[in-house]
Design a protein around this motif. Structure first.
Motif, PDB file in Angstrom:
ATOM      1  N   ILE A  94     -65.251  64.724 -45.474  1.00 42.44           N
ATOM      2  CA  ILE A  94     -63.799  64.540 -45.550  1.00 42.44           C
ATOM      3  C   ILE A  94     -63.168  65.624 -46.426  1.00 42.44           C
ATOM      4  N   ALA A  95     -63.805  65.894 -47.569  1.00 37.49           N
ATOM      5  CA  ALA A  95     -63.276  66.914 -48.469  1.00 37.49           C
ATOM      6  C   ALA A  95     -63.313  68.285 -47.802  1.00 37.49           C
ATOM      7  N   VAL A  96     -64.382  68.551 -47.047  1.00 38.35           N
ATOM      8  CA  VAL A  96     -64.509  69.846 -46.379  1.00 38.35           C
ATOM      9  C   VAL A  96     -63.444  70.002 -45.302  1.00 38.35           C
ATOM     10  N   ILE A  97     -63.242  68.946 -44.507  1.00 36.52           N
ATOM     11  CA  ILE A  97     -62.226  69.012 -43.446  1.00 36.52           C
ATOM     12  C   ILE A  97     -60.854  69.299 -44.055  1.00 36.52           C
ATOM     13  N   GLY A  98     -60.543  68.606 -45.133  1.00 36.32           N
ATOM     14  CA  GLY A  98     -59.217  68.764 -45.730  1.00 36.32           C
ATOM     15  C   GLY A  98     -59.074  70.069 -46.475  1.00 36.32           C
ATOM     16  N   GLY A  99     -60.130  70.471 -47.178  1.00 39.02           N
ATOM     17  CA  GLY A  99     -60.073  71.689 -47.984  1.00 39.02           C
ATOM     18  C   GLY A  99     -60.509  71.384 -49.406  1.00 39.02           C
ATOM     19  N   PHE A 149     -65.169  77.827 -38.651  1.00 41.25           N
ATOM     20  CA  PHE A 149     -63.949  78.568 -38.321  1.00 41.25           C
ATOM     21  C   PHE A 149     -62.831  78.446 -39.357  1.00 41.25           C
ATOM     22  N   ALA A 150     -62.869  77.412 -40.175  1.00 43.23           N
ATOM     23  CA  ALA A 150     -61.771  77.243 -41.141  1.00 43.23           C
ATOM     24  C   ALA A 150     -62.362  76.745 -42.448  1.00 43.23           C
ATOM     25  N   ARG A 151     -63.182  77.618 -43.042  1.00 37.09           N
ATOM     26  CA  ARG A 151     -63.991  77.182 -44.174  1.00 37.09           C
ATOM     27  C   ARG A 151     -63.170  76.630 -45.341  1.00 37.09           C
ATOM     28  N   ASP A 152     -61.925  77.072 -45.446  1.00 38.03           N
ATOM     29  CA  ASP A 152     -61.116  76.592 -46.564  1.00 38.03           C
ATOM     30  C   ASP A 152     -60.471  75.245 -46.279  1.00 38.03           C
ATOM     31  N   GLY A 153     -60.691  74.715 -45.074  1.00 35.92           N
ATOM     32  CA  GLY A 153     -60.176  73.383 -44.777  1.00 35.92           C
ATOM     33  C   GLY A 153     -58.872  73.419 -44.006  1.00 35.92           C
ATOM     34  N   TRP A 179     -51.155  74.191 -45.329  1.00 35.64           N
ATOM     35  CA  TRP A 179     -50.351  74.316 -46.550  1.00 35.64           C
ATOM     36  C   TRP A 179     -49.922  75.766 -46.779  1.00 35.64           C
ATOM     37  N   HIS A 180     -50.879  76.675 -46.644  1.00 33.14           N
ATOM     38  CA  HIS A 180     -50.559  78.089 -46.865  1.00 33.14           C
ATOM     39  C   HIS A 180     -49.632  78.625 -45.786  1.00 33.14           C
ATOM     40  N   ARG A 181     -49.839  78.140 -44.561  1.00 34.31           N
ATOM     41  CA  ARG A 181     -48.981  78.532 -43.447  1.00 34.31           C
ATOM     42  C   ARG A 181     -47.542  78.089 -43.746  1.00 34.31           C
ATOM     43  N   LEU A 182     -47.408  76.848 -44.219  1.00 32.63           N
ATOM     44  CA  LEU A 182     -46.074  76.332 -44.553  1.00 32.63           C
ATOM     45  C   LEU A 182     -45.445  77.162 -45.665  1.00 32.63           C
TER      46      LEU A 182
END
Ligand SMILES: Nc1ncnc2c1ncn2[C@@H]1O[C@H](COP(=O)(O)OP(=O)(O)OP(=O)(O)O)[C@@H](O)[C@H]1O
Ligand SMILES: [Mg+2]
Lengths: 385, 242
Positions: free
Chosen positions: A315-320, A364-368, A374-377
């Motif tokens: 869960i933590a990995v999926i979210g970041g 593909f999205a190691r940072d979550g 969030w960064h995109r926003l």
């Protein structure tokens, strides 16, 4: 033989090359235009919200992190959504297979676990594979108090003692291990949870496989139950975000990135790692107590099995990892997928799918996912237009 | 009065004697050069002083206090700081955050303490990287990364600074500028030990040179005396010379 290998090699490289090209095309022709369109649509919202966000940034920003207008809007809408779920979830739920409030309550508990894991493992890089031992300690303490001491004890008594038990188990694991190098630390946490599991099944005093059914659930009313789980979750999110955005978060990340540099800065890494374990164990204990009130049963497969520890990590990995709010979002995504979107499938199929998502995120999205969003926003700039 | 006293320091790694019964005294306000060919044990001496290695034998005192078995963070808190041979900034943090980390109090209760932006700028300005504060370490040229290491060290407010090959990889102009800055630190009251494997940058800078060879004390004297010392010449014959 050699020519076969060469042939295989050529085939493989052509195929991966093609996949790479397809992915590249996909990104250029589909994802980027979508992103640009979204950005154009979102920019005005960012512009409108900027003054509010500025006010927040000036007052609370230094304590909880600065936000852009859009980021502030998303947080505000999410919090409002969680606080009002009692009214909208029963209406939306049937579209997703029903029982949405139950799923959201469960997601709140898992959000507590994932955020607690994050402040210790995600931040310091000392990855614990045994965090379910902490929530388990709290759950079993509650059950044992009710069964062996006094069935009428108030939740405030059993709850406090149970959180204390989680803290004690946390310190028992942390004190001897935090001086060790990362991999040894991870292995020991892993063994700790295996030991705990065997303990619960080996001695009838600890309830065996069926565990204890004596603890009462907090309530049978799904709406009240949801708020029993969601309110503590939001408070824990607030507290951990505050900690993570302080010097403490900065030092814990520095420990992960470069522990010798932390010593060279005159800071005692062991002390800060220990403190991160304390900050992790206490909410783990609270989550454990809530889980007792949710299920009304304390048994090894609900509380202890190592799968639970791994699920927190997933869960933590999926979210970041190392963002606190990422794991919070990850928990809701994971549980809604598991119990609503995929509710028609059998448990093994659902988990197969969920683990594939974890794998996908890792590759593909190691940072979550939520950190990426969030960064995109944050990159949407309403003002510059 | 001696700020730093290293008495009969010995450090072995398995069968290898990296430092053999080595002694060194550093007085307040001095700049001491510690030189020796590659592998002669200079960095090992620093690592022992900073508590990174357990010493095999000997004693280390700082301002008269025995620090031999202290841990690194305690030694730093007492006023000793080391700029290591390898730069190791935290890549996730900007230059200014890297410096800020070194100003944070060693306390779990100090959630928002540490240097202000103004103080961080001052540390950076002492080594001329105040215009790089918002850059990431990976964007900096080599010489600036080395300067960042020195700024971090300054941020712990040391009384004695150990510099391990501060000039390595710098060109002549950069070496000159850095030597001048180190000279200024001394004027501000700092005591320093500077390691280099040859005399190049040190000649003008240091008051005194101590030479290590194969972990052994070889010679000590003024830069001019050391440059003329036959034993030192010989030790360097195998290498690239003084
Ligand atoms: N951690 C270690 N484990 C084993 N051997 C080591 C260790 N650190 C240093 N050594 C050995 O000790 C000796 C002294 O090394 P040291 O790094 O102190 O030399 P130095 O004078 O700093 O050399 P250089 O000019 O190359 O930096 C070398 O033979 C080195 O291989
Ligand atoms: Mg060296």
């Amino acid at each position: 033989m050699i020519s076969t290998i060469l042939l295989l090699g050529t085939v493989c490289s052509t195929v991966t090359g093609r996949i790479g090209r397809v992915a590249g095309t996909l990104r250029r022709q589909v994802l980027w235009p979508i992103g640009r369109t979204l950005e154009r649509l979102l920019a005005p919202i960012d512009r409108v919200l900027d003054p509010v966000a500025d006010g927040y940034n000036r007052s609370l920003g230094p304590y909880f992190g600065e936000m852009s207008g859009l980021q502030f809007g998303v947080i505000a809408v999410s919090v409002a959504g969680l606080l009002t779920a009692g009214t909208w979830a029963p209406m939306v739920g049937p579209l997703l297979g029903g029982g949405l409030l139950r799923t959201l309550a469960l997601a709140s508990i898992w959000a507590i676990f994932a955020m607690s894991w994050d402040i210790q493992s995600g931040y310091t890089g000392y990855i614990s594979f045994g965090h379910s031992a902490l929530s388990g300690a709290a759950g079993y303490t509650t059950a044992l108090l009710i069964v062996h001491v006094d069935p009428t004890l108030s939740i405030w008594v059993t709850g406090s003692v149970s959180v204390l038990a989680a803290l004690v188990v946390g310190l028992l694991i942390a004190l001897p291990t935090l001086r060790l190098e990362g991999p040894y630390f991870s292995l020991i946490t892993f063994v700790a949870v295996l030991l705990f599991y065997r303990l619960t099944t080996a001695f009838s005093l600890l309830g065996g496989i069926p565990g204890f059914g004596q603890p009462d659930v907090f309530t049978w009313d799904p709406m009240v139950r949801y708020y029993y789980m969601a309110i503590p979750m939001l408070l824990i999110a607030l507290a951990l975000t505050f900690m993570a955005r302080s010097n403490l978060g900065m030092i814990l990340i520095a420990i992960r990135e470069n522990e010798p540099a932390v010593s060279a800065a005159g800071l005692n890494p062991t002390k800060f790692k220990l403190w991160s374990f304390v900050l992790s164990s206490v909410p783990m204990g609270i989550g454990g107590v809530l889980l007792v009130g949710f299920t009304g049963n304390v048994d090894p497969s609900t509380f202890v099995v190592v799968d639970n520890s791994i699920e927190m990590i997933a869960i933590a990995v999926i979210g970041g990892m190392s963002s606190i709010l990422g794991p919070l979002g990850g928990a809701f995504l994971f549980e809604v997928l598991n119990h609503q979107v995929l509710h028609g499938y059998s448990t093994p199929v659902r988990y197969l799918f969920l683990w594939l998502i974890v794998l996908f995120v890792l590759v593909f999205a190691r940072d979550g996912l939520f950190r990426a969003i969030w960064h995109r926003l944050g990159a949407v700039r309403g003002e510059s237009e | 009065m001696s700020v730093l006293e290293v008495d009969n320091l010995t450090k072995t790694f398995g069968g290898l004697v990296a430092v053999d019964d080595f002694s060194l005294e550093v007085d307040e306000g001095e700049i001491v050069g510690l030189i020796g060919p590659n592998g002669s044990g200079k960095s090992t001496v620093f690592n022992c002083i900073m508590g990174l290695y357990d010493v095999t034998d000997g004693e280390i005192r700082f301002n008269g206090e025995d620090i031999t078995s202290d841990s690194t963070h305690q030694i730093v808190t007492k006023g000793l700081s080391r700029v290591s041979q390898e730069s190791n900034p935290i890549d996730l943090y900007s230059v200014s955050e890297n410096i800020r980390l070194f100003t944070l109090p060693n306390s779990i209760r100090s959630l928002h303490g540490g240097a202000s932006d103004e103080e961080i700028r001052e540390y950076a300005a002492r080594i001329d990287i105040e215009d790089k504060l918002h850059e990431m370490p990976s964007e900096l040229p080599h010489a600036d990364v080395r300067r960042l290491e020195i700024a971090k060290s300054l941020a712990t407010e040391p009384e004695l600074m150990l510099l391990d090959e501060p000039f390595a990889g710098m060109n002549q102009a950069e070496i000159g500028a850095l030597a001048a800055q180190i000279e200024r630190f001394r004027e501000d009251g700092m005591t320093m030990v500077v390691v280099d494997h040859n005399m190049g940058g040190l000649m003008e800078l240091v008051d005194r040179v101590v030479v290590l060879n194969n972990g052994d004390f070889l010679a000590a004297g003024t830069p001019a005396e050391i440059a003329d010392n036959d034993a030192v010449q010989e030790a360097y014959l195998a290498g690239e010379g003084l």
